[in-house]
Every structure is written in structure tokens, then in C-alpha cells.
Write an enzyme that holds these catalytic residues in place. Sequence first.
Site, PDB file in Angstrom:
ATOM      1  N   ARG A  38     -10.138   0.437   8.058  1.00 33.73           N
ATOM      2  CA  ARG A  38      -9.698  -0.895   8.402  1.00 33.73           C
ATOM      3  C   ARG A  38     -10.878  -1.761   8.834  1.00 33.73           C
ATOM      4  O   ARG A  38     -10.739  -2.794   9.300  1.00 33.73           O
ATOM      5  CB  ARG A  38      -8.552  -0.909   9.242  1.00 33.73           C
ATOM      6  CG  ARG A  38      -7.136  -1.189   8.351  1.00 33.73           C
ATOM      7  CD  ARG A  38      -6.013  -0.952   9.434  1.00 33.73           C
ATOM      8  NE  ARG A  38      -4.773  -1.845   9.134  1.00 33.73           N
ATOM      9  CZ  ARG A  38      -3.729  -0.985   8.914  1.00 33.73           C
ATOM     10  NH1 ARG A  38      -3.885   0.385   8.816  1.00 33.73           N
ATOM     11  NH2 ARG A  38      -2.712  -1.582   8.691  1.00 33.73           N
ATOM     12  N   LYS A  83       0.970  -1.204   0.174  1.00 25.97           N
ATOM     13  CA  LYS A  83      -0.174   0.130   0.115  1.00 25.97           C
ATOM     14  C   LYS A  83       0.889   1.184  -0.017  1.00 25.97           C
ATOM     15  O   LYS A  83       0.694   2.238  -0.612  1.00 25.97           O
ATOM     16  CB  LYS A  83      -0.934   0.126   1.297  1.00 25.97           C
ATOM     17  CG  LYS A  83      -2.016  -1.126   1.392  1.00 25.97           C
ATOM     18  CD  LYS A  83      -2.932  -0.919   2.375  1.00 25.97           C
ATOM     19  CE  LYS A  83      -2.435  -0.985   3.651  1.00 25.97           C
ATOM     20  NZ  LYS A  83      -2.058  -2.296   4.239  1.00 25.97           N
ATOM     21  N   ARG A 125      10.349  -0.781  12.768  1.00 29.54           N
ATOM     22  CA  ARG A 125       9.007  -0.915  13.114  1.00 29.54           C
ATOM     23  C   ARG A 125       9.141  -2.091  14.063  1.00 29.54           C
ATOM     24  O   ARG A 125       9.379  -3.427  13.834  1.00 29.54           O
ATOM     25  CB  ARG A 125       7.859  -0.820  11.985  1.00 29.54           C
ATOM     26  CG  ARG A 125       7.650   0.248  11.397  1.00 29.54           C
ATOM     27  CD  ARG A 125       6.570   0.364  10.235  1.00 29.54           C
ATOM     28  NE  ARG A 125       5.668  -0.587  10.592  1.00 29.54           N
ATOM     29  CZ  ARG A 125       4.281  -0.501   9.931  1.00 29.54           C
ATOM     30  NH1 ARG A 125       4.554  -0.098   8.637  1.00 29.54           N
ATOM     31  NH2 ARG A 125       3.453  -1.493  10.098  1.00 29.54           N
ATOM     32  N   ARG A 146      10.945  -6.366   5.614  1.00 26.77           N
ATOM     33  CA  ARG A 146      11.024  -4.946   5.778  1.00 26.77           C
ATOM     34  C   ARG A 146      11.539  -4.681   7.301  1.00 26.77           C
ATOM     35  O   ARG A 146      12.101  -3.547   7.309  1.00 26.77           O
ATOM     36  CB  ARG A 146       9.411  -4.502   5.507  1.00 26.77           C
ATOM     37  CG  ARG A 146       9.147  -2.901   6.005  1.00 26.77           C
ATOM     38  CD  ARG A 146       7.769  -2.644   5.302  1.00 26.77           C
ATOM     39  NE  ARG A 146       7.001  -3.191   6.423  1.00 26.77           N
ATOM     40  CZ  ARG A 146       5.458  -2.898   6.041  1.00 26.77           C
ATOM     41  NH1 ARG A 146       4.988  -2.264   5.214  1.00 26.77           N
ATOM     42  NH2 ARG A 146       4.801  -3.682   6.881  1.00 26.77           N
ATOM     43  N   ARG A 203      -1.141  -9.582  12.953  1.00 26.58           N
ATOM     44  CA  ARG A 203      -1.970  -8.729  12.241  1.00 26.58           C
ATOM     45  C   ARG A 203      -2.597  -9.216  11.137  1.00 26.58           C
ATOM     46  O   ARG A 203      -3.755  -8.671  10.788  1.00 26.58           O
ATOM     47  CB  ARG A 203      -0.906  -7.769  11.766  1.00 26.58           C
ATOM     48  CG  ARG A 203      -0.180  -6.824  12.494  1.00 26.58           C
ATOM     49  CD  ARG A 203       1.136  -6.295  12.383  1.00 26.58           C
ATOM     50  NE  ARG A 203       0.986  -5.226  11.210  1.00 26.58           N
ATOM     51  CZ  ARG A 203       2.449  -4.963  10.588  1.00 26.58           C
ATOM     52  NH1 ARG A 203       3.521  -5.433  10.616  1.00 26.58           N
ATOM     53  NH2 ARG A 203       2.026  -4.039   9.643  1.00 26.58           N
TER      54      ARG A 203
HETATM   55  P1  AMP Z   1       0.225   0.396   8.771  1.00 24.96           P
HETATM   56  O1  AMP Z   1       1.412   1.363   8.711  1.00 24.96           O
HETATM   57  O2  AMP Z   1      -0.932   0.916   8.134  1.00 24.96           O
HETATM   58  O3  AMP Z   1       0.213  -1.048   8.556  1.00 24.96           O
HETATM   59  O4  AMP Z   1      -0.354   0.602  10.295  1.00 24.96           O
HETATM   60  C1  AMP Z   1       0.355   0.136  11.597  1.00 24.96           C
HETATM   61  C2  AMP Z   1      -0.378  -0.183  12.546  1.00 24.96           C
HETATM   62  O5  AMP Z   1      -1.179   1.072  13.122  1.00 24.96           O
HETATM   63  C3  AMP Z   1      -1.538  -1.307  12.502  1.00 24.96           C
HETATM   64  O6  AMP Z   1      -1.185  -2.399  12.481  1.00 24.96           O
HETATM   65  C4  AMP Z   1      -2.673  -0.467  13.660  1.00 24.96           C
HETATM   66  O7  AMP Z   1      -2.326  -1.008  14.736  1.00 24.96           O
HETATM   67  C5  AMP Z   1      -2.606   0.763  13.493  1.00 24.96           C
HETATM   68  N1  AMP Z   1      -3.454   1.263  12.540  1.00 24.96           N
HETATM   69  C6  AMP Z   1      -3.172   2.054  11.536  1.00 24.96           C
HETATM   70  N2  AMP Z   1      -4.228   2.655  10.851  1.00 24.96           N
HETATM   71  C7  AMP Z   1      -5.396   1.948  11.603  1.00 24.96           C
HETATM   72  C8  AMP Z   1      -6.770   2.024  11.191  1.00 24.96           C
HETATM   73  N3  AMP Z   1      -7.277   2.747  10.606  1.00 24.96           N
HETATM   74  N4  AMP Z   1      -7.528   1.517  12.189  1.00 24.96           N
HETATM   75  C9  AMP Z   1      -6.905   0.881  13.315  1.00 24.96           C
HETATM   76  N5  AMP Z   1      -5.656   0.740  13.559  1.00 24.96           N
HETATM   77  C10 AMP Z   1      -4.816   1.440  12.586  1.00 24.96           C
END
Ligand code: AMP
Length: 190
Positions: A90, A14, A135, A129, A146
Site C-alpha cells: 500500500r 479486491k 467492520r 458493506r 481511507r
Molecule cells: P483492508 O481490509 O485491506 O481494507 O485493510 C483494512 C485496514 O487495515 C486498512 O485501512 C489499514 O488500516 C490496515 N492495512 C491493511 N493492509 C495494510 C498495509 N499493507 N499497510 C498498512 N495498513 C494496512
Amino acid sequence: MKNIVIFGAPGSGKGTQSDKIIAEFGVEHISTGDVLRAEIKANTELGKTAAMYINDGNLVPDSLIIDILANVLDSKGKDIKGVIFDGFPRTIAQAEALDVMLEERGQKVDVVIGLEVDDAELINRIVARGKTSGRADDNEETAKKRLSNYYKQTLPLKDFYIKQQKYSAIVGVGSIDDIYANISKAIKEA
Ligand code: AMP
């Protein structure tokens, strides 16, 4: 105005493909993951709360993330070409909130780009990654959690957007440029 949602499991590409969409279409990038990581880095109260969920591989509660999204959306101003929503929505509750938020602003989600990648490849990518991203959630154990949460909480959104006739399935495996060519076409056709 073009509002694009980029949708897919963790590790589906993404972020990488969002950068290319921004370069071609000039839309604003809203990545809720990036927003949360910035809060964690700044050690804010919000960041401290978010870290408890993120580091365990869980989603941050809907009420919290929906408030954040509304604030970030307003901070972009009115004079923009559109937004790419990366990592949001999400959950169904988030998708419904996004529809309301955009409707209040006289807008809508125009297209949902669904990056489809098999599980084994997703885990491999996240672990790879993790070697450079720093991270806390990019390791095999958290990645599996996840992914399981993705299937339970996020995948139902695919049907939600298919029903709205907005979902465009994109094969997310192959060269970054080949994948992007299909994305670009889907956005132009939307
Ligand atoms: P990402 O960088 O999009 O993979 O997000 C990393 C983490 O942030 C996710 O695994 C969630 O714990 C949290 N997170 C990011 N976006 C959301 C969302 N829209 N709703 C809930 N948690 C989120």
C-alpha cells in the site's frame, strides 16, 4: 509460480475478486487486512496497536506490516502455486520491500491487477458493506479518510508498477463475473 498483486482503493472489490482468482489459479491468499483483523479479534499486542490506526482510517506503519508480511509469506511454505497479495503493498516502501522479499526467494511479482472504480461508487459500496461486515472502519467518515489516504500513499504505486510493465488496468464497475473475465485474461497473459 504466479505472484499476483490485486490493487485498488478500499471498496474496489479486491477481496471479492481474490476469491475468484484463488478458485481458478489455486494460489494462496494473503490479505494483510484479514491478518490484522484476526490479531484484533485475538486481542494481541499487535492487534491493539493495529486497531488504533485502522479505526482512524490510517495505514498501519510500514515496518510493522512488512514484518507481518514476511512471516505470513514464510508460513505458506515452498510448495505453493503462487500468492495473491490483497491489500499489500500500500506504499512505495512496502512495494520495494516486497520486491526484495520475493527476490530473496527466487521469485517476483508477475502481474498487478488494478481495479479502477470511481469515488462515489467506492463510498457507496463501503457504507453498504458496513451494514453487514461489522467492520469499525466501514462507515462514511472513515471511508472518506481511507480514500484520501489511498490517493496520497497508495496510488503512487500505480506508476511504480507501470514502470515495471506489470500494471494491468481493469474496469472495476459492472457485474462481478464480467470484471473477473478481464482479470482472468490479464493473469493468463502475464
Ligand atoms: P483492508 O481490509 O485491506 O481494507 O485493510 C483494512 C485496514 O487495515 C486498512 O485501512 C489499514 O488500516 C490496515 N492495512 C491493511 N493492509 C495494510 C498495509 N499493507 N499497510 C498498512 N495498513 C494496512
